[in-house]
Design a protein around this motif. Structure first.
Motif, PDB file in Angstrom:
ATOM      1  N   SER A 239      -1.252   4.056  -9.821  1.00 35.85           N
ATOM      2  CA  SER A 239      -1.719   2.668  -9.687  1.00 35.85           C
ATOM      3  C   SER A 239      -0.618   1.753  -9.167  1.00 35.85           C
ATOM      4  O   SER A 239      -0.885   0.708  -8.581  1.00 35.85           O
ATOM      5  CB  SER A 239      -2.225   2.153 -11.036  1.00 35.85           C
ATOM      6  N   SER A 242      -0.980   2.547  -5.263  1.00 36.65           N
ATOM      7  CA  SER A 242      -2.284   2.769  -4.632  1.00 36.65           C
ATOM      8  C   SER A 242      -2.700   1.604  -3.737  1.00 36.65           C
ATOM      9  O   SER A 242      -3.274   1.811  -2.667  1.00 36.65           O
ATOM     10  CB  SER A 242      -3.353   3.015  -5.704  1.00 36.65           C
ATOM     11  N   ALA A 243      -2.415   0.373  -4.177  1.00 33.16           N
ATOM     12  CA  ALA A 243      -2.780  -0.794  -3.373  1.00 33.16           C
ATOM     13  C   ALA A 243      -2.009  -0.809  -2.048  1.00 33.16           C
ATOM     14  O   ALA A 243      -2.574  -1.064  -0.984  1.00 33.16           O
ATOM     15  CB  ALA A 243      -2.509  -2.075  -4.156  1.00 33.16           C
ATOM     16  N   THR A 246      -3.367   1.797   0.314  1.00 26.77           N
ATOM     17  CA  THR A 246      -4.635   1.350   0.910  1.00 26.77           C
ATOM     18  C   THR A 246      -4.388   0.407   2.072  1.00 26.77           C
ATOM     19  O   THR A 246      -5.012   0.520   3.138  1.00 26.77           O
ATOM     20  CB  THR A 246      -5.510   0.654  -0.152  1.00 26.77           C
ATOM     21  N   ILE A 249      -3.048   2.336   5.118  1.00 23.25           N
ATOM     22  CA  ILE A 249      -4.104   3.089   5.807  1.00 23.25           C
ATOM     23  C   ILE A 249      -4.939   2.166   6.683  1.00 23.25           C
ATOM     24  O   ILE A 249      -5.249   2.492   7.837  1.00 23.25           O
ATOM     25  CB  ILE A 249      -4.989   3.824   4.779  1.00 23.25           C
ATOM     26  N   ILE A 250      -5.302   1.004   6.159  1.00 19.79           N
ATOM     27  CA  ILE A 250      -6.097   0.046   6.938  1.00 19.79           C
ATOM     28  C   ILE A 250      -5.295  -0.471   8.128  1.00 19.79           C
ATOM     29  O   ILE A 250      -5.787  -0.529   9.259  1.00 19.79           O
ATOM     30  CB  ILE A 250      -6.556  -1.132   6.051  1.00 19.79           C
ATOM     31  N   THR A 288      -7.860  -7.668   8.257  1.00 19.66           N
ATOM     32  CA  THR A 288      -6.766  -7.086   7.481  1.00 19.66           C
ATOM     33  C   THR A 288      -6.033  -8.133   6.645  1.00 19.66           C
ATOM     34  O   THR A 288      -5.808  -7.912   5.451  1.00 19.66           O
ATOM     35  CB  THR A 288      -5.777  -6.349   8.410  1.00 19.66           C
ATOM     36  N   ASN A 292      -6.092  -7.924   2.361  1.00 22.71           N
ATOM     37  CA  ASN A 292      -4.837  -7.593   1.682  1.00 22.71           C
ATOM     38  C   ASN A 292      -4.730  -8.192   0.282  1.00 22.71           C
ATOM     39  O   ASN A 292      -4.463  -7.480  -0.688  1.00 22.71           O
ATOM     40  CB  ASN A 292      -3.638  -8.020   2.528  1.00 22.71           C
ATOM     41  N   ILE A 295      -7.216  -6.499  -2.098  1.00 21.05           N
ATOM     42  CA  ILE A 295      -6.800  -5.152  -2.511  1.00 21.05           C
ATOM     43  C   ILE A 295      -5.749  -5.225  -3.607  1.00 21.05           C
ATOM     44  O   ILE A 295      -5.832  -4.540  -4.628  1.00 21.05           O
ATOM     45  CB  ILE A 295      -6.258  -4.364  -1.299  1.00 21.05           C
ATOM     46  N   TYR A 296      -4.751  -6.084  -3.424  1.00 21.57           N
ATOM     47  CA  TYR A 296      -3.664  -6.159  -4.384  1.00 21.57           C
ATOM     48  C   TYR A 296      -4.097  -6.811  -5.698  1.00 21.57           C
ATOM     49  O   TYR A 296      -3.559  -6.494  -6.761  1.00 21.57           O
ATOM     50  CB  TYR A 296      -2.480  -6.923  -3.802  1.00 21.57           C
ATOM     51  N   ARG A 299      -6.916  -4.328  -7.611  1.00 25.64           N
ATOM     52  CA  ARG A 299      -6.365  -3.052  -8.076  1.00 25.64           C
ATOM     53  C   ARG A 299      -5.112  -3.238  -8.934  1.00 25.64           C
ATOM     54  O   ARG A 299      -4.406  -2.274  -9.215  1.00 25.64           O
ATOM     55  CB  ARG A 299      -6.047  -2.138  -6.887  1.00 25.64           C
TER      56      ARG A 299
END
Length: 320
Positions: A239, A242-243, A246, A249-250, A288, A292, A295-296, A299
């Protein structure tokens, strides 16, 4: 087609998706709403990191810099994008176009280096947890972030300076929403081999090297996580990064898909931007930076708790 003499060139013309007027109206609203969400999401994330002392760590400091980059990047390009959608054919002065290109290239290069630094930070936090506080002290991570900004600006200054010196003799039509460097180089009526070599070197330093750092870091991270005996420990370690994974990858996935996929025969020769390419460009430039902070925050328990504490304190202050 609008033409301009090389010695009298004063402007470019952004045509964007002028062949799709109905779609332009939809995208105008979409870009405006997305931009407001970029400002809101990244603004909240920056405020939370500054507000909560528990988030005054290297990871959140880098995250704060990433949010600043997202705001800076979109703010440098959105006015031109909205103008091209609103007018269909947006005229942009030569200096204005070069400045916008400078800022866009700057933030893009800085973003790549910063993502590499964030991967290195995750590697140190997971693989060397006991030595991590001593290694990533304030005297270390602040200069690292400053170095990302300086490196991105120097690279952008070099690329823009080389582009400014090119003569633009006949065609000043840019088939894009903004002053994108590759679209501008196609309009030059001189040898651009130096620009191409410089761009290749830039891609190597600011795309390939950070990606290599990210890949190697995550190889060691995965190896360390697999050696953790407890399932809870593995989940907690994963964890932590992981953010970031991600976002990487994007970010890189969109870049490789946008520039790596073969162009259609209809657009390759004409220089026109296809509808698919335009939408991918929009996703890279606007979506994007918007996702961002989501996502942060979604997660990350620490960020969610800090947002709740900040909003809760503001609400209580209003009722006093």
């Amino acid at each position: 087609m609008e033409t301009a003499n090389a010695s009298m060139l004063t402007e470019f013309v952004l045509v964007g998706l002028s062949d799709h007027p109905k779609l332009q109206k939809v995208l105008f609203v979409l870009v405006l709403c997305t931009y407001l969400m970029v400002l809101l999401g990244n603004g909240i994330l920056i405020s939370v990191v500054i507000y909560d002392v528990h988030l005054h760590t290297p990871m959140y400091f880098f995250l704060c810099n990433l949010s600043f980059l997202d705001i800076f990047y979109t703010s440098s390009s959105v006015p031109l994008i909205l103008g091209s959608f609103l007018k269909g054919r947006k005229k942009v002065s030569f200096p204005e176009c070069m400045v916008q290109m400078l800022f866009s290239f700057d933030t893009g290069a800085t973003d790549c280096v910063l993502l590499g630094i964030m991967a290195l930070d995750c590697f140190l936090a997971i693989c060397y947890p006991l030595r991590y506080p001593a290694i990533m002290s304030r005297g270390t991570y602040v200069p690292m972030a400053a170095g990302c900004w300086i490196a991105g600006f120097v690279d952008s200054l070099v690329q823009t300076s080389l582009a400014v010196q090119l003569p633009f003799c006949t065609n000043n039509i840019i088939h894009h929403f903004e002053c994108e460097i590759l679209a501008i180089l196609k309009l030059a009526c001189a040898d651009i081999s130096i620009n191409v070599i410089s761009m290749a070197g830039s891609n190597l330093l600011f795309l390939a090297v950070p990606l290599l750092v990210i890949a190697v870091s995550y190889i060691f991270i995965v190896g360390t996580i697999l050696r953790i005996p407890s399932t809870e420990g593995k989940q907690k370690a994963f964890s932590t990064c992981s953010a970031h994974l991600t976002v990487v990858i994007i970010f890189y996935g969109t870049i490789f898909f946008m520039y790596g996929k073969p162009k259609s025969k209809g657009t390759a020769g004409s220089g026109h931007q296809s509808l698919t390419e335009a939408l991918i460009s929009f996703f890279y430039g606007m979506m994007t930076p918007m996702v961002n902070p989501l996502i942060y925050s979604l997660r990350n328990k620490d960020v969610k708790a800090a947002v709740q504490n900040m909003l809760g304190r503001k609400m209580s202050d209003k009722h006093k």
